[in-house]
Design a protein around this motif. Structure first.
Motif, PDB file in Angstrom:
ATOM      1  N   VAL A   1       0.840  -1.207   0.000  1.00 54.13           N
ATOM      2  CA  VAL A   1       0.000   0.000   0.000  1.00 54.13           C
ATOM      3  C   VAL A   1       0.872   1.253   0.000  1.00 54.13           C
ATOM      4  O   VAL A   1       0.617   2.210  -0.746  1.00 54.13           O
ATOM      5  CB  VAL A   1      -0.952   0.003   1.215  1.00 54.13           C
ATOM      6  CG1 VAL A   1      -1.622   1.364   1.383  1.00 54.13           C
ATOM      7  CG2 VAL A   1      -2.008  -1.086   1.060  1.00 54.13           C
ATOM      8  N   GLU A   2       1.897   1.269   0.831  1.00 56.04           N
ATOM      9  CA  GLU A   2       2.766   2.441   0.921  1.00 56.04           C
ATOM     10  C   GLU A   2       3.483   2.719  -0.399  1.00 56.04           C
ATOM     11  O   GLU A   2       3.727   3.873  -0.755  1.00 56.04           O
ATOM     12  CB  GLU A   2       3.791   2.250   2.042  1.00 56.04           C
ATOM     13  CG  GLU A   2       3.227   2.454   3.430  1.00 56.04           C
ATOM     14  CD  GLU A   2       2.578   3.826   3.592  1.00 56.04           C
ATOM     15  OE1 GLU A   2       3.238   4.838   3.261  1.00 56.04           O
ATOM     16  OE2 GLU A   2       1.426   3.888   4.027  1.00 56.04           O
TER      17      GLU A   2
ATOM     18  N   THR B   1      -0.398   2.487  -3.452  1.00 57.47           N
ATOM     19  CA  THR B   1      -1.698   3.148  -3.305  1.00 57.47           C
ATOM     20  C   THR B   1      -1.487   4.604  -2.897  1.00 57.47           C
ATOM     21  O   THR B   1      -0.942   4.873  -1.835  1.00 57.47           O
ATOM     22  CB  THR B   1      -2.570   2.425  -2.272  1.00 57.47           C
ATOM     23  OG1 THR B   1      -2.774   1.076  -2.696  1.00 57.47           O
ATOM     24  CG2 THR B   1      -3.922   3.112  -2.120  1.00 57.47           C
ATOM     25  N   GLN B   2      -1.944   5.514  -3.746  1.00 55.05           N
ATOM     26  CA  GLN B   2      -1.703   6.938  -3.511  1.00 55.05           C
ATOM     27  C   GLN B   2      -2.866   7.623  -2.792  1.00 55.05           C
ATOM     28  O   GLN B   2      -2.654   8.576  -2.041  1.00 55.05           O
ATOM     29  CB  GLN B   2      -1.446   7.638  -4.858  1.00 55.05           C
ATOM     30  CG  GLN B   2      -0.255   7.091  -5.615  1.00 55.05           C
ATOM     31  CD  GLN B   2      -0.106   7.733  -6.988  1.00 55.05           C
ATOM     32  OE1 GLN B   2      -0.267   8.941  -7.129  1.00 55.05           O
ATOM     33  NE2 GLN B   2       0.181   6.937  -7.997  1.00 55.05           N
TER      34      GLN B   2
ATOM     35  N   LYS C   1      -6.284   5.460   1.154  1.00 51.35           N
ATOM     36  CA  LYS C   1      -5.574   4.412   1.885  1.00 51.35           C
ATOM     37  C   LYS C   1      -6.404   3.851   3.040  1.00 51.35           C
ATOM     38  O   LYS C   1      -6.101   2.776   3.561  1.00 51.35           O
ATOM     39  CB  LYS C   1      -4.244   4.950   2.423  1.00 51.35           C
ATOM     40  CG  LYS C   1      -3.187   5.152   1.355  1.00 51.35           C
ATOM     41  CD  LYS C   1      -1.858   5.503   1.994  1.00 51.35           C
ATOM     42  CE  LYS C   1      -0.775   5.637   0.944  1.00 51.35           C
ATOM     43  NZ  LYS C   1       0.544   5.903   1.567  1.00 51.35           N
TER      44      LYS C   1
ATOM     45  N   PHE D   1      -7.605   0.226   3.286  1.00 52.62           N
ATOM     46  CA  PHE D   1      -6.802  -0.854   3.857  1.00 52.62           C
ATOM     47  C   PHE D   1      -7.158  -1.118   5.319  1.00 52.62           C
ATOM     48  O   PHE D   1      -6.973  -2.230   5.812  1.00 52.62           O
ATOM     49  CB  PHE D   1      -5.309  -0.535   3.712  1.00 52.62           C
ATOM     50  CG  PHE D   1      -4.403  -1.658   4.130  1.00 52.62           C
ATOM     51  CD1 PHE D   1      -4.576  -2.938   3.622  1.00 52.62           C
ATOM     52  CD2 PHE D   1      -3.379  -1.441   5.042  1.00 52.62           C
ATOM     53  CE1 PHE D   1      -3.750  -3.986   4.007  1.00 52.62           C
ATOM     54  CE2 PHE D   1      -2.538  -2.478   5.432  1.00 52.62           C
ATOM     55  CZ  PHE D   1      -2.725  -3.749   4.914  1.00 52.62           C
TER      56      PHE D   1
ATOM     57  N   SER E   1      -4.217  -3.912  -4.735  1.00 48.44           N
ATOM     58  CA  SER E   1      -3.841  -2.539  -4.430  1.00 48.44           C
ATOM     59  C   SER E   1      -3.954  -1.741  -5.711  1.00 48.44           C
ATOM     60  O   SER E   1      -3.330  -2.073  -6.716  1.00 48.44           O
ATOM     61  CB  SER E   1      -2.400  -2.493  -3.898  1.00 48.44           C
ATOM     62  OG  SER E   1      -1.906  -1.166  -3.890  1.00 48.44           O
TER      63      SER E   1
ATOM     64  N   THR F   1      -7.914   0.017  -2.103  1.00 51.96           N
ATOM     65  CA  THR F   1      -7.641  -1.420  -2.094  1.00 51.96           C
ATOM     66  C   THR F   1      -8.951  -2.191  -2.034  1.00 51.96           C
ATOM     67  O   THR F   1     -10.002  -1.625  -1.719  1.00 51.96           O
ATOM     68  CB  THR F   1      -6.786  -1.812  -0.876  1.00 51.96           C
ATOM     69  OG1 THR F   1      -7.545  -1.584   0.331  1.00 51.96           O
ATOM     70  CG2 THR F   1      -5.486  -1.016  -0.821  1.00 51.96           C
TER      71      THR F   1
END
Length: 233
Positions: free
Chosen positions: A19-20, A23-24, A27, A30, A55, A60
């Protein structure tokens, strides 16, 4: 990189790193995934331990694998949507939950070729025949798939909102056979991978990963401020 699998991993830590890097936005999605995964790992309920997770650049999704293989289920539509309708960058994974050890959710994770996987799902999906619904007051009812929405709306007045919806295929045996074959095929072709090596490869291929690298290099090479006193004019 060929097909790999990561066994006995801290599932939430692994997915959090993805995710880090990838995914922008949104978040917070998650957080919902983490709660679902923790609950499933705690109860260990057979088929519900098998998940598919993605993702996206904007959020997500965590879905039960079983339901993804049922034609026109919510999960099937979600899994297919980003392949068929958008150009979003997707990182996708299959997850087998083992349980909770030392407070951490452990399991096995297989990175997937998302677009190829969707095409396989389209070929192998089973038709839904009925829908089992658990209502707020504890009433359980089974409806034909082609009319379940209307039936649920009729039941709501007396039994409350629906708490749980379970898709029932025309052949549960056929569905389980497909899932078993997919699991064997996926595991057979995958070799044990190195998580750090995998994450390093993501840093080189994802937008956020590249940005982090640029920022790290910039911070390392930035000259310290000069403390020399300016000459008097």
């Amino acid at each position: 990189m060929g097909a790999v699998k990561f066994e006995g991993v801290d599932v939430l830590d692994f997915l959090g790193k993805v995710v880090e890097l990838h995914t922008q936005h949104y978040k917070d999605d998650f957080d919902i995934d983490k709660e679902l995964i923790q609950n499933l790992a705690a109860c260990r309920n057979g088929e519900n331990e098998q998940l598919l997770w993605m993702s996206r650049t904007c959020g997500t999704y965590c879905l039960w694998e079983r339901d993804v293989y049922l034609q026109d289920s919510h999960e099937n539509k979600v899994w297919r949507f980003y392949h068929e309708q958008t150009k979003d960058s997707i990182l996708a994974y299959a997850i087998q939950l083992d349980g909770i050890q030392d407070g951490k959710v452990t399991g096995c994770i297989w990175p997937l070729d998302y677009h190829a996987h969707v095409e396989r799902v389209k070929l192998l999906s089973c038709a839904i025949e009925k829908v089992s619904v658990l209502f707020q007051d504890g009433t359980q009812a089974v409806f034909p798939y082609d009319s379940y929405i209307q039936q649920i709306n009729m039941f709501k007045a007396e039994h409350g909102t629906s708490k749980c919806v379970t898709w029932l295929p025309e052949s549960e045996r056929e569905l389980q056979t497909i899932l078993r074959r997919e699991h064997v095929k996926r595991d057979y072709h995958a070799k044990p991978g190195d998580i750090q090596e995998y994450m390093d490869s993501l840093k080189k291929s994802t937008l956020r990963g590249k940005l982090k690298e640029v920022q790290a290099v910039a911070a390392f090479t930035r000259k310290p401020p000069s403390h020399k006193k300016e000459p008097e004019r």
